[in-house]
Design an enzyme around this catalytic site. Structure first.
Site, mmCIF file in Angstrom:
data_model
loop_
_atom_site.group_PDB
_atom_site.id
_atom_site.type_symbol
_atom_site.label_atom_id
_atom_site.label_comp_id
_atom_site.label_asym_id
_atom_site.label_seq_id
_atom_site.Cartn_x
_atom_site.Cartn_y
_atom_site.Cartn_z
ATOM 1 N N LEU A 775 29.843 37.876 37.650
ATOM 2 C CA LEU A 775 30.581 37.975 38.906
ATOM 3 C C LEU A 775 30.252 36.797 39.809
ATOM 4 O O LEU A 775 29.088 36.526 40.111
ATOM 5 C CB LEU A 775 30.194 39.280 39.626
ATOM 6 C CG LEU A 775 30.816 39.468 41.005
ATOM 7 C CD1 LEU A 775 32.318 39.718 40.890
ATOM 8 C CD2 LEU A 775 30.133 40.614 41.738
ATOM 9 N N HIS A 776 31.281 36.104 40.210
ATOM 10 C CA HIS A 776 31.055 34.972 41.107
ATOM 11 C C HIS A 776 32.176 34.879 42.121
ATOM 12 O O HIS A 776 33.325 35.129 41.816
ATOM 13 C CB HIS A 776 30.928 33.666 40.327
ATOM 14 C CG HIS A 776 32.100 33.333 39.465
ATOM 15 N ND1 HIS A 776 32.322 33.937 38.235
ATOM 16 C CD2 HIS A 776 33.124 32.470 39.643
ATOM 17 C CE1 HIS A 776 33.421 33.443 37.699
ATOM 18 N NE2 HIS A 776 33.941 32.555 38.525
ATOM 19 N N MET A 777 31.782 34.514 43.295
ATOM 20 C CA MET A 777 32.740 34.370 44.388
ATOM 21 C C MET A 777 32.897 32.889 44.714
ATOM 22 O O MET A 777 31.917 32.163 44.836
ATOM 23 C CB MET A 777 32.251 35.129 45.628
ATOM 24 C CG MET A 777 33.168 35.006 46.818
ATOM 25 S SD MET A 777 32.630 36.034 48.198
ATOM 26 C CE MET A 777 31.245 35.081 48.805
#
Length: 866
Positions: A775-777
């Site tokens: 998960l990366h923003m």
DNA sequence: GTTCTAGAAC
DNA sequence: GTTCTAGAAC
């Protein structure tokens, strides 16, 4: 009594002490990113016991989530809960519902008797301001004389939809109290005659000028009236509109319904009929009618009026010509800011007809009438033709668009929208459905549509909401399906919407779900069969979805023809039902880039009952795709979920899986197992070994620069929890983590700004279909000035709904407990959308040209944001 | 996510 | 000539 006026227009009354606004972080800077209203305050309250206390309590039937950020970590307050704040403490109050009623009071136990707040004041904290348009008190005599608002260009005695509402207006209702009668409309309003000549300087948006609000052709000002009231005197600049004096929908969120069309196309007639027919509060906002001192109102006044109406829970009709995307964008931004859905009714009557009507009228408040008005019509029509943003497109941010090519279409649209907010029980819904059928049937002179079997479902609130909305929209679909040129965009919208209605869906809704563009609602039986097939296996539905969406031509040249993919709804998953069903068929052994750890989200969620069970799960995977209803009904769904002791969906969750349980693992788009996709995961799990330069590290997240930045400033905030491979692994419990990710991102942005003060706005968000595991923003500046931005996919991955703004995801998690992935079809379409400037929305032919454009585009320069 | 390539479109 | 798309490989 201190007061704090929230952006929603609501007051906070504080018996003692003060609430000092520190400033407003307006996330409306990005239309698609806006989900909440934010106000920063400092509590300054003292009590006789020497320890200050200010109680914040969420209130209301909507069971809003009130997030109180008091340093760290933040607290989440549900209905009835409260938090105490100390003197001088800074906090952010985040209202996840624009119509949230917030109650602020001193702790009675700490108050001196004489200083206790008035019970009434606390019981009714939402006090309309003098500038607020209350749906029930709108157009108060002193504020808004009831003339001139509705009766502008669209008193169309020749129109069947205007002159005979037997079909168009269910129940032939009486004229609402605040609607002008024809007589009143033709009578000049006292106090506004003087200075009418000044109105010639600007006819408001009726002017054919590109800027929309720029002065148009000079016209005589005789006979103009003001519905804005007060003449040029008191109340100038106040928010004004005309309401229908009906109560706001108790269980439905308000919507912004934007009308678009030439003068004389029937916008105001549409408004009048809808306000008459609808059971809920609508406020009609017309720029020409908001007049002060004889001058037409401004767009800002319209926005102010809309804000005030929405704050009261009323739906808004924005009655302007809205000839290009830029004009429409203001109201889309407003809707996004308020967290409500924006819909559009595009009245596309032939210019010749509009001109004829305009030429015949004599009492338009903006003076668009006579031969002068006729010229205005043709000028605007020409502008529409040469422009690139007519007709309105769902890609602008509309949840739905109803294209009305004639009065019959308009009548059907009225009938459809008149169903919105119509409450169960069955009797009323049946009446509404019948009305819609009558409208659709009358409009065509044909037999009634076949979805009259829509029955009030006896299931959960959620089911009822969805079914009710499905009926509303199926009424239009039934009409659109019968006309000669069905709108693919609308069909695409209705198809998943109907599916979302689950067991409560009607035959027509099922038809909409199954028939697609090829044969929209042609026959309920085949459609029902298709629906059945979809429920069973999904294969037939997949075919239908392919037909509906169509194969996008290889040519990048965008076509504005009806049925162009660009007219599909943002956030709508055209093949949602089918695609999810297909996922069932194609489900393979669950893969992951790493085996989920024991007790990780994936392991826990799979096959187990989740308290945050998703809406639509009760009707199978095929009914739970993201669609317009999931947006429209999000708050209602949340309400339904929270309504039961364990959540209404809890019992359902055990019988079905959410698509997210399938898609990340089985969908081939998620290539999270590829070796090259592991880099971020390595960084997250072994930052020291990754060789990556790390700008921030803590137990929860790591911030690194994007290896191939798509803008001058582009970073990734990576979650370290190994169970979080992508956004589909997120659940409601991860909202605090998201908040932390935001804070880390914001801190990085502040640092970037110090180094590069002229940097354009930043965006925070996630890719709908990430390529990298973990998960990366994305935190990316909006200059998009980077050699690594090389192709259309790059561009669209940050400027279309493929990019899921932080707030949107957060809201989805709060509302639904998890994120529902987009369909492959939608992914494909978003990737291949035309190259559209994120500032001014103009389409560019190639990426090099787009890059040149954004450097010079004033709208891009004007972007503000994080 | 990327690069590279070939072929098509402009 | 440039630009785009699609596919393969990593």
């Amino acid at each position: 009594m201190a007061k704090l006026l929230f952006p929603t227009g609501k007051f906070l009354n504080v018996a003692r002490g003060t609430l000092r606004p520190l400033g407003r972080a307006d996330v409306a800077r990005y239309a698609e990113a806006v989900t909440v209203s934010r106000v920063q305050c400092v509590v300054s309250a003292t009590t006789d016991k020497g320890h200050p206390a200010l109680k914040l309590t969420s209130q209301g039937s909507q069971n809003p989530t009130l997030v109180l950020s008091k340093q760290e970590p933040h607290n989440e307050l549900s209905q009835g809960q409260s938090a105490l704040l100390g003197d001088g403490e800074a906090f952010s109050l985040i209202c996840t519902r624009p119509d949230l009623a917030i109650r602020v009071e001193m702790d009675p136990a700490d108050l001196q008797p004489e200083s206790r707040p008035e019970p009434d004041a606390l019981a009714h904290p939402i006090t309309p301001t003098a500038a607020t348009t209350s749906p029930s008190k709108a157009a108060a005599p002193a504020e808004a004389p009831s003339s001139g608002d509705i009766q502008d260009e669209d008193k169309l005695p020749s129109s069947p939809y205007a002159s005979d509402d037997g079909g168009a207006s269910p129940g032939r209702p009486t004229r609402p109290r605040h609607l002008p009668t024809a007589a009143a409309a033709s009578a000049p309003a006292a106090g506004t005659a003087a200075g009418t000549n000044s109105a010639a300087s600007s006819p408001g948006e009726e002017a054919p000028a590109a800027a929309g609000d720029t002065p148009g052709p000079s016209r005589g000002g005789q006979g103009r009236r003001s519905s804005g009231g007060g003449g040029g005197g008191g109340g100038a600049g106040s928010a004004r509109g005309v309401g229908n004096d009906k109560p706001p929908a108790a269980t439905r969120p308000p919507v912004v319904l934007l009308l678009a069309g030439l003068p004389g196309s029937g916008k105001s007639t549409f408004s009048r009929l809808l306000m008459e027919a609808s059971p809920i509060a609508w406020v009609h906002i017309n720029q020409d009618a908001i007049r002060s001192g004889g001058r037409p109102g401004s767009r800002e006044q319209c926005i102010t009026a809309a804000k005030a109406a929405l704050a009261q829970g009323a739906c808004c009709i924005i009655d302007r010509c809205h000839g290009d995307a830029q004009q429409r964008s203001s109201f889309l931004a407003l809707a996004a800011e308020r967290g409500v859905a924006a819909h559009c009714v595009a009245l596309q009557q032939p210019p010749e007809l509009c001109a004829r009507r305009v030429a015949d009228r004599t009492d338009h408040p903006g003076g668009v009438q006579g031969n002068g008005g006729k010229r205005v019509v043709y000028q605007m029509a020409k502008q529409q033709q040469v422009g690139n943003s007519w007709p309105p497109a769902c890609s602008e941010g509309f949840v739905s668009i109803m294209d009305c090519n004639n009065d019959a279409d308009a009548a059907a649209a009225v009938a459809a929208w008149a169903l919105y907010g119509r409450e169960e029980p069955a009797a009323s819904s049946a009446a509404a459905t019948t009305a819609a059928e009558a409208a659709a049937g009358a409009a065509h002179g044909s037999a009634q549509v076949t979805h009259g079997s829509a029955r009030a479902p006896s299931g959960s609130k959620k089911q009822r909401y969805l079914a009710e909305a499905a009926r509303t929209l199926a009424a239009w679909e039934a009409h659109a399906g019968k006309r000669k040129r069905p709108s693919a965009g609308i069909t695409a919208f209705f198809k998943p919407a109907a599916a979302a209605a689950g067991s409560g869906r009607s035959a027509a809704a099922a038809a909409a779900a199954g028939a697609g563009t090829a044969a929209p609602a042609a026959s309920a039986a085949p459609a029902a069969k298709a629906a059945a097939g979809r429920a069973g296996a999904g294969a037939a539905g997949t075919t239908a979805a392919a037909k509906l969406v169509g194969k996008r031509p290889a040519s990048p040249v965008p076509l504005a023809a009806a049925g162009s993919p660009k007219r599909r709804a943002v956030g709508v998953q055209p093949g949602g039902a089918e695609d999810a069903g297909g996922a069932v068929v194609e489900q393979k052994k669950k893969q992951s880039c790493d085996k989920p750890q024991e007790g990780t989200a994936g392991a826990r969620e799979a096959g187990t009952s989740s308290p945050a069970s998703q809406p639509g799960g009760d009707s199978g995977a095929g009914a739970s795709g993201r669609n317009a209803f999931s947006v429209l009904m999000a708050s209602a769904t949340r309400n339904a979920r929270d309504g039961g002791p364990a959540g209404a969906g809890a019992a359902n969750a055990s019988s079905s899986k959410h698509p997210s349980d399938l898609d990340t693992a089985s969908d081939k788009r998620f290539k999270l197992t590829a070796p090259w996709a592991q880099h971020l995961r390595k960084v997250a799990l072994s930052p020291e070994d990754s060789g990556q330069k790390i700008f921030h590290k803590d137990d929860q997240v790591i911030l690194i620069a994007d290896a191939y930045p798509k803008a001058r400033h582009h970073a990734l905030v990576i979650a370290r929890d190994p169970s979080l491979r992508s956004i589909t692994d997120l659940r409601a419990r991860h909202v605090p983590l998201l908040s932390h990710m935001r804070r880390v991102a914001e801190e990085w942005v502040r640092d970037q700004r110090k180094q590069d003060p002229e940097t354009a706005a930043f965006k925070l968000g996630f890719h709908a279909v990430p390529s990298m595991c973990q998960l990366h923003m994305h935190v990316v500046s909006q200059d998009f000035d980077s050699p690594s931005l090389k192709n259309k996919k790059h561009w669209n991955s940050f400027t279309t709904p493929f990019f899921i703004p932080f707030d949107n995801l957060e809201r989805e998690l709060v509302a639904q407990g998890r994120h529902t992935p987009i369909s492959p079809d939608e992914e494909k379409e978003l990737e291949t959308q035309e190259l559209r400037c994120h500032g001014c929305s103009k389409v560019q032919k190639s990426l090099p040209e787009l890059k040149q454009h954004i450097v010079a585009c004033g709208a891009v320069k004007g972007l503000v944001g994080l």
